[in-house]
Design a protein around this motif. Sequence first.
Motif, mmCIF file in Angstrom:
data_model
loop_
_atom_site.group_PDB
_atom_site.id
_atom_site.type_symbol
_atom_site.label_atom_id
_atom_site.label_comp_id
_atom_site.label_asym_id
_atom_site.label_seq_id
_atom_site.Cartn_x
_atom_site.Cartn_y
_atom_site.Cartn_z
ATOM 1 N N ALA A 42 6.743 4.268 -16.957
ATOM 2 C CA ALA A 42 7.988 4.288 -17.732
ATOM 3 C C ALA A 42 8.077 3.047 -18.620
ATOM 4 C CB ALA A 42 9.186 4.353 -16.796
ATOM 5 N N ARG A 43 9.064 3.045 -19.490
ATOM 6 C CA ARG A 43 9.304 1.885 -20.352
ATOM 7 C C ARG A 43 10.761 1.452 -20.198
ATOM 8 N NH1 ARG A 43 5.617 2.342 -25.847
ATOM 9 N NH2 ARG A 43 3.690 3.007 -24.781
ATOM 10 N N VAL A 44 10.953 0.146 -20.106
ATOM 11 C CA VAL A 44 12.301 -0.413 -19.951
ATOM 12 C C VAL A 44 12.505 -1.496 -21.003
ATOM 13 C CG1 VAL A 44 12.420 0.084 -17.482
ATOM 14 C CG2 VAL A 44 11.493 -2.105 -18.243
ATOM 15 N N GLY B 4 11.393 -5.339 -8.339
ATOM 16 C CA GLY B 4 10.640 -6.061 -9.341
ATOM 17 C C GLY B 4 9.687 -5.145 -10.069
ATOM 18 N N VAL B 5 9.420 -5.460 -11.324
ATOM 19 C CA VAL B 5 8.527 -4.666 -12.158
ATOM 20 C C VAL B 5 7.477 -5.589 -12.759
ATOM 21 C CG1 VAL B 5 8.384 -3.545 -14.418
ATOM 22 C CG2 VAL B 5 10.063 -2.769 -12.762
ATOM 23 N N GLN B 6 6.219 -5.201 -12.619
ATOM 24 C CA GLN B 6 5.141 -5.881 -13.318
ATOM 25 C C GLN B 6 4.746 -4.990 -14.478
ATOM 26 O OE1 GLN B 6 2.250 -7.412 -10.690
ATOM 27 N NE2 GLN B 6 1.118 -8.491 -12.288
ATOM 28 N N GLY B 7 4.725 -5.573 -15.688
ATOM 29 C CA GLY B 7 4.466 -4.735 -16.842
ATOM 30 C C GLY B 7 3.839 -5.468 -18.002
ATOM 31 N N THR B 8 3.795 -4.783 -19.133
ATOM 32 C CA THR B 8 3.167 -5.304 -20.347
ATOM 33 C C THR B 8 4.121 -5.107 -21.512
ATOM 34 O OG1 THR B 8 1.000 -4.647 -19.494
ATOM 35 C CG2 THR B 8 1.143 -5.165 -21.838
ATOM 36 N N VAL B 9 4.264 -6.127 -22.345
ATOM 37 C CA VAL B 9 5.131 -6.029 -23.521
ATOM 38 C C VAL B 9 4.525 -5.024 -24.502
ATOM 39 C CG1 VAL B 9 6.151 -7.257 -25.466
ATOM 40 C CG2 VAL B 9 5.929 -8.401 -23.253
ATOM 41 N N MET B 10 5.340 -4.032 -24.875
ATOM 42 C CA MET B 10 4.879 -2.988 -25.792
ATOM 43 C C MET B 10 5.488 -3.099 -27.182
ATOM 44 S SD MET B 10 2.722 -1.448 -23.971
ATOM 45 C CE MET B 10 2.350 -0.053 -25.031
ATOM 46 N N ALA B 11 6.679 -3.706 -27.265
ATOM 47 C CA ALA B 11 7.332 -3.832 -28.568
ATOM 48 C C ALA B 11 8.335 -4.981 -28.525
ATOM 49 C CB ALA B 11 8.037 -2.534 -28.953
ATOM 50 N N VAL B 12 8.516 -5.639 -29.667
ATOM 51 C CA VAL B 12 9.495 -6.706 -29.811
ATOM 52 C C VAL B 12 10.386 -6.369 -30.988
ATOM 53 C CG1 VAL B 12 9.863 -9.155 -30.282
ATOM 54 C CG2 VAL B 12 7.914 -8.442 -28.878
ATOM 55 N N GLU B 13 11.716 -6.419 -30.764
ATOM 56 C CA GLU B 13 12.671 -6.102 -31.820
ATOM 57 C C GLU B 13 13.610 -7.273 -32.032
ATOM 58 O OE1 GLU B 13 14.760 -2.497 -31.124
ATOM 59 O OE2 GLU B 13 12.978 -1.219 -31.239
ATOM 60 N N GLY B 14 13.684 -7.740 -33.252
ATOM 61 C CA GLY B 14 14.599 -8.830 -33.576
ATOM 62 C C GLY B 14 14.294 -10.091 -32.786
ATOM 63 N N LYS B 15 15.370 -10.785 -32.403
ATOM 64 C CA LYS B 15 15.229 -12.055 -31.692
ATOM 65 C C LYS B 15 15.603 -11.973 -30.221
ATOM 66 C CE LYS B 15 16.189 -14.862 -35.804
ATOM 67 N NZ LYS B 15 17.067 -15.930 -36.394
ATOM 68 N N GLN C 75 10.444 -4.367 -25.347
ATOM 69 C CA GLN C 75 10.179 -3.194 -24.514
ATOM 70 C C GLN C 75 8.982 -3.478 -23.617
ATOM 71 O OE1 GLN C 75 8.242 0.458 -26.033
ATOM 72 N NE2 GLN C 75 10.203 1.493 -25.632
ATOM 73 N N VAL C 76 9.121 -3.081 -22.345
ATOM 74 C CA VAL C 76 8.077 -3.337 -21.363
ATOM 75 C C VAL C 76 7.585 -2.018 -20.773
ATOM 76 C CG1 VAL C 76 7.546 -4.436 -19.142
ATOM 77 C CG2 VAL C 76 9.060 -5.582 -20.782
ATOM 78 N N ALA C 77 6.265 -1.841 -20.774
ATOM 79 C CA ALA C 77 5.661 -0.691 -20.096
ATOM 80 C C ALA C 77 5.465 -1.064 -18.635
ATOM 81 C CB ALA C 77 4.326 -0.340 -20.736
ATOM 82 N N VAL C 78 5.983 -0.246 -17.743
ATOM 83 C CA VAL C 78 5.934 -0.540 -16.309
ATOM 84 C C VAL C 78 4.553 -0.200 -15.751
ATOM 85 C CG1 VAL C 78 6.931 -0.034 -14.060
ATOM 86 C CG2 VAL C 78 8.406 -0.100 -16.090
ATOM 87 N N ASP C 79 3.884 -1.203 -15.203
ATOM 88 C CA ASP C 79 2.587 -0.996 -14.563
ATOM 89 C C ASP C 79 2.738 -0.774 -13.060
ATOM 90 O OD1 ASP C 79 1.304 -1.460 -17.037
ATOM 91 O OD2 ASP C 79 1.322 -3.622 -16.693
ATOM 92 N N GLU C 80 3.683 -1.508 -12.455
ATOM 93 C CA GLU C 80 3.868 -1.440 -11.003
ATOM 94 C C GLU C 80 5.306 -1.786 -10.655
ATOM 95 O OE1 GLU C 80 2.202 -3.644 -6.909
ATOM 96 O OE2 GLU C 80 1.451 -4.221 -8.909
ATOM 97 N N VAL C 81 5.857 -1.100 -9.660
ATOM 98 C CA VAL C 81 7.212 -1.380 -9.170
ATOM 99 C C VAL C 81 7.107 -1.853 -7.728
ATOM 100 C CG1 VAL C 81 9.510 -0.447 -8.693
ATOM 101 C CG2 VAL C 81 8.219 0.371 -10.671
#
Length: 247
Positions: free
Chosen positions: A18-20, A51-62, A66-72
Amino acid sequence: MTAPVFVADSLAGAVAGARVWLEGPEGRHAVSVRRLRVGEPVVLTDGHGTGVQGTVMAVEGKDRLQVAVDEVRQETAPEPRITVVQALPKGDRGELAVETMTETGVDAVVPWSAARCITQWKGERGLKALGKWRSTAREAGKQSRRLTFPEVMDAMTTRQVARLLAEAAFAAVLHEEGAEPLATAQLPASGEIVLVVGPEGGVSPEELAAFAEAGARPYRLGPSVLRTSTAGTAAAALLLGRTGRWG
């Protein structure tokens, strides 16, 4: 490189794949201060055990990424629960106590307006001080990579602390004249351990009597007398080791 930790407002329903979104002050800190970029690892926590371990997928503004969830990860409530009743110290020593107790692993902190406290929380000043303690617990929880941050309760009177002690599975007052060392006390395997740390001027005889009536015995920590801002951390470390939570 260790992934930075940020507090998300909610991680309800988060699953691998998922993405958060991370927004608000934490999002601003991640984007504008830490300058995270797409592809970088990140850890999110709600401070309540998820807790969520993830990877940054998108950055908007300042202030939004958006984070792609790798593990919960889900953290269960530890046993026994350890609560420290902390008498109000002078200056910023209260924040120091909260910071180090959080890093050590305490589950809850109760500010206590003891009779011999030089500092007293009243009105707006008290609300501001309580806010600082809670903010300190949050930041220290992030720094120590905890998924569950300690609860910093509203300040209590001696009567309220006595009621808390009466409900505990094990209740103790740190006191230099305690007949028994905390290191040899018989501890419960579950329930709540409540430990009282007095002010620099010591716990008054009237307070000791009230706590004794509630079932709390005085225990000594060691041969030296610690300051109120460090005693809780030292005692918590001892209890965490003896109960197996540091196993």
